[in-house]
Design a protein around this motif. Structure first.
Motif, PDB file in Angstrom:
ATOM      1  N   ASP A 156      -5.875  -8.844  -0.009  1.00  0.00           N
ATOM      2  CA  ASP A 156      -6.850  -7.818  -0.339  1.00  0.00           C
ATOM      3  C   ASP A 156      -6.418  -6.486   0.277  1.00  0.00           C
ATOM      4  OD1 ASP A 156      -9.034  -6.359  -1.075  1.00  0.00           O
ATOM      5  OD2 ASP A 156     -10.521  -7.780  -0.311  1.00  0.00           O
ATOM      6  N   ALA A 209      -7.951   0.365  -5.314  1.00  0.00           N
ATOM      7  CA  ALA A 209      -7.297  -0.929  -5.571  1.00  0.00           C
ATOM      8  C   ALA A 209      -8.097  -1.661  -6.620  1.00  0.00           C
ATOM      9  CB  ALA A 209      -7.220  -1.754  -4.284  1.00  0.00           C
ATOM     10  N   VAL A 251       0.848  -1.193   0.000  1.00  0.00           N
ATOM     11  CA  VAL A 251       0.000   0.000   0.000  1.00  0.00           C
ATOM     12  C   VAL A 251       0.880   1.239   0.000  1.00  0.00           C
ATOM     13  CG1 VAL A 251      -1.849   1.272   1.180  1.00  0.00           C
ATOM     14  CG2 VAL A 251      -1.782  -1.228   1.336  1.00  0.00           C
ATOM     15  N   ALA A 309      -2.464  -1.236  -3.598  1.00  0.00           N
ATOM     16  CA  ALA A 309      -3.517  -0.290  -3.247  1.00  0.00           C
ATOM     17  C   ALA A 309      -2.893   1.059  -2.939  1.00  0.00           C
ATOM     18  CB  ALA A 309      -4.314  -0.783  -2.042  1.00  0.00           C
ATOM     19  N   LEU A 354      -9.541   5.563  -1.360  1.00  0.00           N
ATOM     20  CA  LEU A 354      -8.837   4.291  -1.364  1.00  0.00           C
ATOM     21  C   LEU A 354      -9.052   3.632  -2.715  1.00  0.00           C
ATOM     22  CD1 LEU A 354      -7.843   4.353   1.508  1.00  0.00           C
ATOM     23  CD2 LEU A 354     -10.297   4.806   1.618  1.00  0.00           C
ATOM     24  N   SER A 393      -2.134   1.350  -9.230  1.00  0.00           N
ATOM     25  CA  SER A 393      -2.621   0.068  -8.720  1.00  0.00           C
ATOM     26  C   SER A 393      -2.974  -0.892  -9.853  1.00  0.00           C
ATOM     27  CB  SER A 393      -3.811   0.267  -7.780  1.00  0.00           C
ATOM     28  OG  SER A 393      -4.864   0.947  -8.422  1.00  0.00           O
ATOM     29  N   THR A 430     -11.121  -3.604  -5.174  1.00  0.00           N
ATOM     30  CA  THR A 430     -12.185  -2.892  -4.464  1.00  0.00           C
ATOM     31  C   THR A 430     -12.748  -1.730  -5.251  1.00  0.00           C
ATOM     32  OG1 THR A 430     -10.469  -1.587  -3.409  1.00  0.00           O
ATOM     33  CG2 THR A 430     -11.329  -3.448  -2.164  1.00  0.00           C
ATOM     34  N   GLY A 479      -6.696  -3.572  -0.774  1.00  0.00           N
ATOM     35  CA  GLY A 479      -7.707  -2.521  -0.828  1.00  0.00           C
ATOM     36  C   GLY A 479      -8.635  -2.579   0.372  1.00  0.00           C
TER      37      GLY A 479
END
Lengths: 286, 286, 286
Positions: free
Chosen positions: B222, B183, B126, B171, B181, B164, B186, B224
């Motif tokens: 995950d 990603a 991230v 993310a 946010l 991303s 998501t 995101g």
């Protein structure tokens, strides 16, 4: 001490400068010791300024050219911050950025004392410290008393007058139970606000150095006024916080709250600032 | 901006991940700036994670192999933490430890900017920062706008999507009044919780980087979701604390209290999370 | 474990030593990790001691000769503090300054482990850590178990007895839910005060190292008594603060307040100190 009278003018001037700081939100670069970096940043944020702890070599110099003010504090003088401090002070001098030197614990400790002397040679706008530190740093001209924790602020009066009239610095701020501020333009000013709790937390004095820096950015040609106003704001907020605090722990968050919420009216009502009668008092006895 | 709707699913997912963090108590290694080390550690402890500020060369790399997550923050880029950061990021990549890059104040400051670019090349899980920082770091691909404090989070949307989808990072978390946010898994998610007081204390954003790292450890595939949940938990706790605080000083301890006591019900009740309609929104305009 | 009884004598001795610390206000030099420098200084100030975070090479050694006590904590072992730590420990040994070694996270992390072993060879007055750290550092003689967070304080009993009877150190302080203090003069003492909140803030243990150092300055020939009294004062203040706290955030300022306001009566009333029947218990099983 010569005759001194309460000064409503200084209280109003302090309130004005506080509003100017909040309006401008000056970017204040801090090269300070690792013990108080966090509280120093939080004090600046509470005040309404914008802190930037840029203390790495090659970053510190260029940043000092664009910052609104600079603080250099010698509390943990490791190699990289030492290089950064000198780099930033040179850049500040060249670019006209006002800057404050806080020579923490200079005297017998060799690394910081050598560093502080080098920095003093670059003519900080304001020299801020307790009486022992101010005397230790100005010792060659003031007679050399070294660090002595029993020294009172008044003992630093003559050396401060000499340093500011001799243009070594534009102003000197000596912290103590009564703070002493000295500059050719303002004469000798005393601020009697404060609380013992400021001495029961770490950073009480170091953060004041950053506050002084913030105020120099809104009074660039009047370092004495900046030092007086910064000291009054800092100590009034502390005094108000102390009335609510249950001890040194709860004092800290309350101090930041009061700094953030302090009104011009609070300043005018609470300030206990006195001025020696004549700027002529700055004349150094022959 | 495309149409977006409140997402009860995300609120529940956030609550679940919060419980997972507390159940696992992930060991989160932090190589972060000296200004916020203390508050970062305290935020992780309040959250239920286990902080470890292992930032010395030769220790940082091996530790990143066994830690559950890693944060690298470039705020005070001295020589040893720089070496440690690169060492840890390499080790994290090799060992599969999820890690977060927080490129504090990158752009014109040369040391941290070079460091952050090197770190970005190691593919952090991230990337977290404010819009100016994200744009400055992703600048080569996003057009290069440098650090500009007037940039809003939405201005970083395209660069975040590109970074991303191009697998530079898994993310991107862009902090602001509304957090953004991004990603592939998501889509583009916005979290509208928070309080201005987070910008009146130092470490409000830096500590969030550590919280994101903690959450990546319970959602390793995950990133995101981890970024959304971390951001929501952090800003909801801050929002609840702000309701009780008398200013930036009392806000800080109350924030830690609320972070420690935050319930899944609090999260579901308070979350203001919206999602852009389609993950297809991540398709970069040609 | 042998039979143990509550000890009103120890409670009174603790109260006396607390008053002695406040009367003397010892100058306590701290070479400690950057994460907890601030809280460590604030804990010492709240206690009534005078902290000095002198951790630069060439300053640290001379200062250790004049300080009343010294703490060396290995939490962030960068190059300069490492040099400073060894310099200060040598000087303390030569000058008779009592000093405390806090070997944070020693075991598998190579830099701090090598440093801590070197420091242990200089015979600290008190070794303070959690059971894992104490066992990892004393491992060669105690069998070597490395860092293991599941180790309880009682597991460190034998190694602590061996280290103190063998004069490697004058006393060992092992922190845990019940603290274990071991010294030839005092036998094996347990302090059952405290709160889980001390483990939910950073510096809860590290600051105790500084408190132990402060107490060694008023009981220079009785390191065991200093360790017991420091531990009791620290954990009683924490216990009282926890009764008022809303979580780990508000606990911190309240802890400092309680440390500052703690009375001898509080200590005598709250102390839960037990002593193993006979100092002969220190005899190491053959």
């Amino acid at each position: 001490m010569e005759t001194a009278a309460p000064s409503p003018d200084w209280a109003h001037r302090t309130a004005e400068l506080l509003e100017a700081v909040r309006a401008r939100s000056p970017l204040v670069q801090c090269i300070t010791n690792t013990v108080v970096q966090n509280v120093t940043a939080n004090v600046l944020l509470a005040l309404g300024a914008s802190p930037a702890m840029v203390d790495a070599p090659t970053e510190a110099g260029p940043f000092a050219r664009v910052a609104d003010a600079l603080l250099v504090n010698t509390g943990t003088p490791h190699a990289e911050p030492r290089v950064a401090a000198l780099e930033a002070a040179h850049a500040a001098r060249d670019a006209g950025t006002p800057w404050v030197l806080d020579p923490v614990a200079v005297g017998s400790l060799p690394v910081r004392t050598a560093l502080a002397r080098d920095l003093l040679g670059l003519h900080p706008t304001v020299l801020r410290g307790n009486a022992s530190e101010v005397l230790a740093l100005l010792g060659d001209s003031a007679g050399g008393r070294g660090v002595d924790s029993t020294v009172g602020t008044e003992d630093a009066r003559l050396a401060s007058v000499q340093a500011s009239t001799g243009r070594l610095v534009a102003a000197v701020a000596v912290s103590g139970p009564v703070d002493l501020l000295v500059a050719p333009g303002t004469g000798v000013v005393r601020v009697a606000n404060g609380t013992d709790l400021l001495t029961r937390i770490t950073g009480g004095g170091c953060a004041l150095g950053a506050v002084v820096a913030a105020f120099t950015s809104v009074a660039p040609d009047d370092a004495g006024a900046a030092a007086v106003a910064a000291t009054a704001v800092h100590t009034i907020a502390a005094e108000l916080a102390a009335r609510e605090a249950g001890g040194p722990g709860t004092f800290q968050p309350l101090f930041l709250d009061r700094l953030a919420s302090l009104t011009p009216e609070d300043v005018v009502r609470e300030a206990r600032i006195t001025v020696e009668a004549e700027p002529a008092s700055l004349v150094v006895p022959a």
